[in-house]
Enzyme design. Structure first.
Site, short mmCIF file in Angstrom:
data_model
loop_
_atom_site.label_atom_id
_atom_site.label_comp_id
_atom_site.label_asym_id
_atom_site.label_seq_id
_atom_site.Cartn_x
_atom_site.Cartn_y
_atom_site.Cartn_z
N SER A 193 0.98 -1.25 0.03
CA SER A 193 0.08 -0.18 0.03
C SER A 193 0.91 0.97 0.15
O SER A 193 1.93 1.27 0.41
CB SER A 193 -0.74 0.00 1.17
OG SER A 193 -1.42 1.21 1.55
N LYS A 239 2.09 -3.88 6.79
CA LYS A 239 2.46 -3.83 5.33
C LYS A 239 4.13 -3.49 5.26
O LYS A 239 4.70 -4.23 4.47
CB LYS A 239 1.79 -2.56 4.57
CG LYS A 239 0.16 -2.85 4.47
CD LYS A 239 0.07 -4.02 3.48
CE LYS A 239 -1.35 -4.36 3.39
NZ LYS A 239 -1.79 -5.96 2.96
N TYR A 277 -2.05 -1.04 10.88
CA TYR A 277 -2.28 -1.70 9.61
C TYR A 277 -1.12 -1.32 8.78
O TYR A 277 -0.54 -2.09 8.03
CB TYR A 277 -3.55 -0.95 9.05
CG TYR A 277 -3.55 -1.34 7.44
CD1 TYR A 277 -3.77 -2.53 7.13
CD2 TYR A 277 -3.55 -0.31 6.73
CE1 TYR A 277 -3.95 -2.89 5.61
CE2 TYR A 277 -3.51 -0.49 5.42
CZ TYR A 277 -3.74 -1.74 4.75
OH TYR A 277 -3.76 -1.93 3.54
P1 NAD Z 1 -11.05 -7.35 1.21
O1 NAD Z 1 -11.10 -7.21 2.74
O2 NAD Z 1 -12.12 -6.95 0.34
O3 NAD Z 1 -10.15 -8.53 0.78
C1 NAD Z 1 -9.38 -9.69 1.65
C2 NAD Z 1 -9.78 -10.71 1.69
O4 NAD Z 1 -9.08 -11.54 2.54
C3 NAD Z 1 -11.34 -10.75 2.32
O5 NAD Z 1 -11.89 -11.67 1.43
C4 NAD Z 1 -11.11 -11.62 3.55
O6 NAD Z 1 -12.23 -12.63 3.84
C5 NAD Z 1 -9.75 -12.50 3.38
N1 NAD Z 1 -9.14 -12.74 4.43
C6 NAD Z 1 -8.65 -12.01 5.35
N2 NAD Z 1 -7.87 -12.79 6.37
C7 NAD Z 1 -7.91 -13.85 6.04
C8 NAD Z 1 -7.35 -15.03 6.45
N3 NAD Z 1 -6.56 -14.94 7.55
N4 NAD Z 1 -7.37 -16.50 5.96
C9 NAD Z 1 -7.95 -16.08 4.60
N5 NAD Z 1 -8.64 -15.31 4.21
C10 NAD Z 1 -8.54 -14.03 4.68
O7 NAD Z 1 -9.90 -6.23 1.12
P2 NAD Z 1 -9.34 -5.59 -0.43
O8 NAD Z 1 -9.66 -4.22 -0.61
O9 NAD Z 1 -9.80 -6.61 -1.56
O10 NAD Z 1 -7.77 -5.66 -0.25
C11 NAD Z 1 -6.85 -6.59 -0.72
C12 NAD Z 1 -5.42 -6.54 0.10
O11 NAD Z 1 -4.91 -5.25 -0.45
C13 NAD Z 1 -5.63 -6.43 1.40
O12 NAD Z 1 -4.01 -6.96 1.92
C14 NAD Z 1 -5.23 -4.88 1.82
O13 NAD Z 1 -4.67 -4.62 2.86
C15 NAD Z 1 -4.57 -4.13 0.65
N6 NAD Z 1 -4.97 -3.07 0.26
C16 NAD Z 1 -6.07 -2.66 -0.06
C17 NAD Z 1 -6.38 -1.29 -0.16
C18 NAD Z 1 -7.67 -0.83 -0.46
O14 NAD Z 1 -8.08 0.45 -0.65
N7 NAD Z 1 -8.71 -1.61 -0.68
C19 NAD Z 1 -5.34 -0.14 -0.47
C20 NAD Z 1 -4.13 -0.97 -0.54
C21 NAD Z 1 -3.66 -2.18 0.14
#
Ligand code: NAD
Ligand code: UDP
Length: 351
Positions: free
Chosen positions: A142, A170, A166
């Site tokens: 991120s 990362k 958080y």
């Molecule tokens: P999201 O919450 O929609 O997707 C994450 C998925 O991981 C979910 O389906 C959740 O059920 C699953 N999950 C969480 N812990 C788990 C575990 N221990 N075992 C198995 N499954 C697990 O989030 P997203 O927006 O799709 O983000 C995906 C990744 O990108 C994350 O790591 C997030 O930190 C990173 N990210 C997201 C953003 C954003 O704005 N959406 C920005 C920067 C980074």
């Protein structure tokens, strides 16, 4: 960086890619892109922040099978079992690791849960990959890994740091993966630093579904547009930006998905080591501009009020896109109006 021969390709057989957290917002869109480009995918998710109907929706969009293994990365045995299950059929060529908790505010209240899920989950995944000789990993990092005193645009070589648990997960995972790649020259790791992913697939079948009142701007604006919330709260209009409201680098989730494909292919072309790339557009958009664009998308002016600044927010954050463009050939194609239009289609489909 070092070049080695990649044994994961075998002519005629599609490569199978494991997507942890694949039922979530970014994972589901990336699954669509991979399937459309001829890859096989397997999702691994515990559905802690996603819905069980997502794999079926991906199948409807692509017309291809999208198997999903319900497993928690905190469970070593269950994680390893997913690798075992597919081993005879050729195993996985690469893993894209989306799974993790992602809410900044919640991470301040529940730091142990965040460090536990994000760090321990990643370590279990690395162990399972090592055991099954899968050494290509694409990680969801991120823009939050950049220290707050960096000037914009953010460049990959800027100093790292974080202001909340958080963000620290990362930074720490990037370190763990970089050290893993340094210790074993067969690893190829992409650290993808996302800026602000928004939008949804144009079908309106998959998108972002935050639980409760959203913290992020776009899902909040979407709820105002469908009438579930009364007005957008603008957190500060006295920043040093053109209209005084905060500026961010919003990127369409389908452009982001394309970035994963390019990074995965780069890492599969014999490049070993750990590489960081920004995935953004390089264009800053203010809160006021987002409200206006969403208004155009949904055909009505959205009510808003100006509130005090939110603690910890910066005036302006956007990416330098030069490295990803040069090394990956990545360039985001979709603009703010398309992002808001696709978000609006998904928001309407949900009500
Ligand atoms: P999201 O919450 O929609 O997707 C994450 C998925 O991981 C979910 O389906 C959740 O059920 C699953 N999950 C969480 N812990 C788990 C575990 N221990 N075992 C198995 N499954 C697990 O989030 P997203 O927006 O799709 O983000 C995906 C990744 O990108 C994350 O790591 C997030 O930190 C990173 N990210 C997201 C953003 C954003 O704005 N959406 C920005 C920067 C980074
Ligand atoms: N923001 C806002 N109202 C909201 C949520 C966010 O004005 O309800 C602003 C916030 O101050 C920032 C921008 O919108 O300038 C993007 O915030 P978001 O939380 O979506 O992303 P991040 O701050 O993590 O980049």
């Amino acid at each position: 960086m070092e070049k080695i021969t990649d044994n994961s390709y075998s002519a005629g057989t599609p490569q199978r890619i494991l997507l942890t957290g694949g039922a979530g917002f970014i994972g589901s869109h990336t699954a669509v892109t991979l399937l459309e480009r001829g890859y096989d995918v397997v999702l691994l998710d515990n559905f802690s922040n996603s819905s069980r109907d997502v794999p079926g929706r991906i199948e409807r969009i692509t017309g291809k099978p999208c198997p999903c293994e319900e497993a928690d990365l905190l469970d070593v045995v269950a994680t390893s079992a997913v690798f075992e299950k597919y081993a005879e059929a050729g195993g996985f060529s690469a893993v894209i690791h989306f799974a993790g908790f992602k809410a900044v505010g919640e991470s301040v209240e529940k730091p142990v849960e965040y460090y536990g899920n994000n760090l321990t989950g990643t370590i279990h995944l690395i162990e399972a990959m090592r055991t099954h000789d899968v050494k290509r990993l694409i990680f969801s990092s991120s823009a939050t890994v950049y220290r707050q005193d960096n000037p914009v645009p953010y460049s990959e070589d800027f100093p790292l740091g974080a202001t909340n648990p958080y963000g620290w997960t990362k930074v720490m995972i990037e370190r763990i993966l970089t050290d893993t790649a340094a210790a074993d020259p067969e690893w190829s790791v992409a650290l993808l630093r996302y800026f602000n992913p928004i939008g949804a697939h144009e079908s309106g079948l998959i998108g972002e579904s935050p639980q409760g009142i959203p913290n992020n701007l776009l899902p909040y604006v979407a709820k105002v547009a469908v009438g579930e919330l009364p007005e957008v709260r603008i957190f500060g209009d006295d920043y040093d930006t053109p209209d005084g409201t905060g500026v961010r680098d919003y990127i369409h989730v389908m452009d982001l998905a394309e970035g994963h494909l390019l990074a995965m292919e780069y890492c599969g072309e014999g490049m070993t080591g750990a590489f960081a790339w920004n995935l953004g557009t390089g264009v800053g958009t203010s809160v006021m501009e987002i409200i206006a664009a969403y208004g155009r998308a949904c055909g009505k002016e959205l009510p808003y009020s100006v509130q005090p600044r939110r603690a910890g927010d910066l005036a302006s954050v956007y990416a330098s896109t030069e490295l990803a463009e040069r090394e990956l050939g990545f360039k985001a194609k979709r603009g703010i109006d398309e992002m808001c239009r696709d978000s609006w289609r998904w928001a309407q489909a949900k009500v």
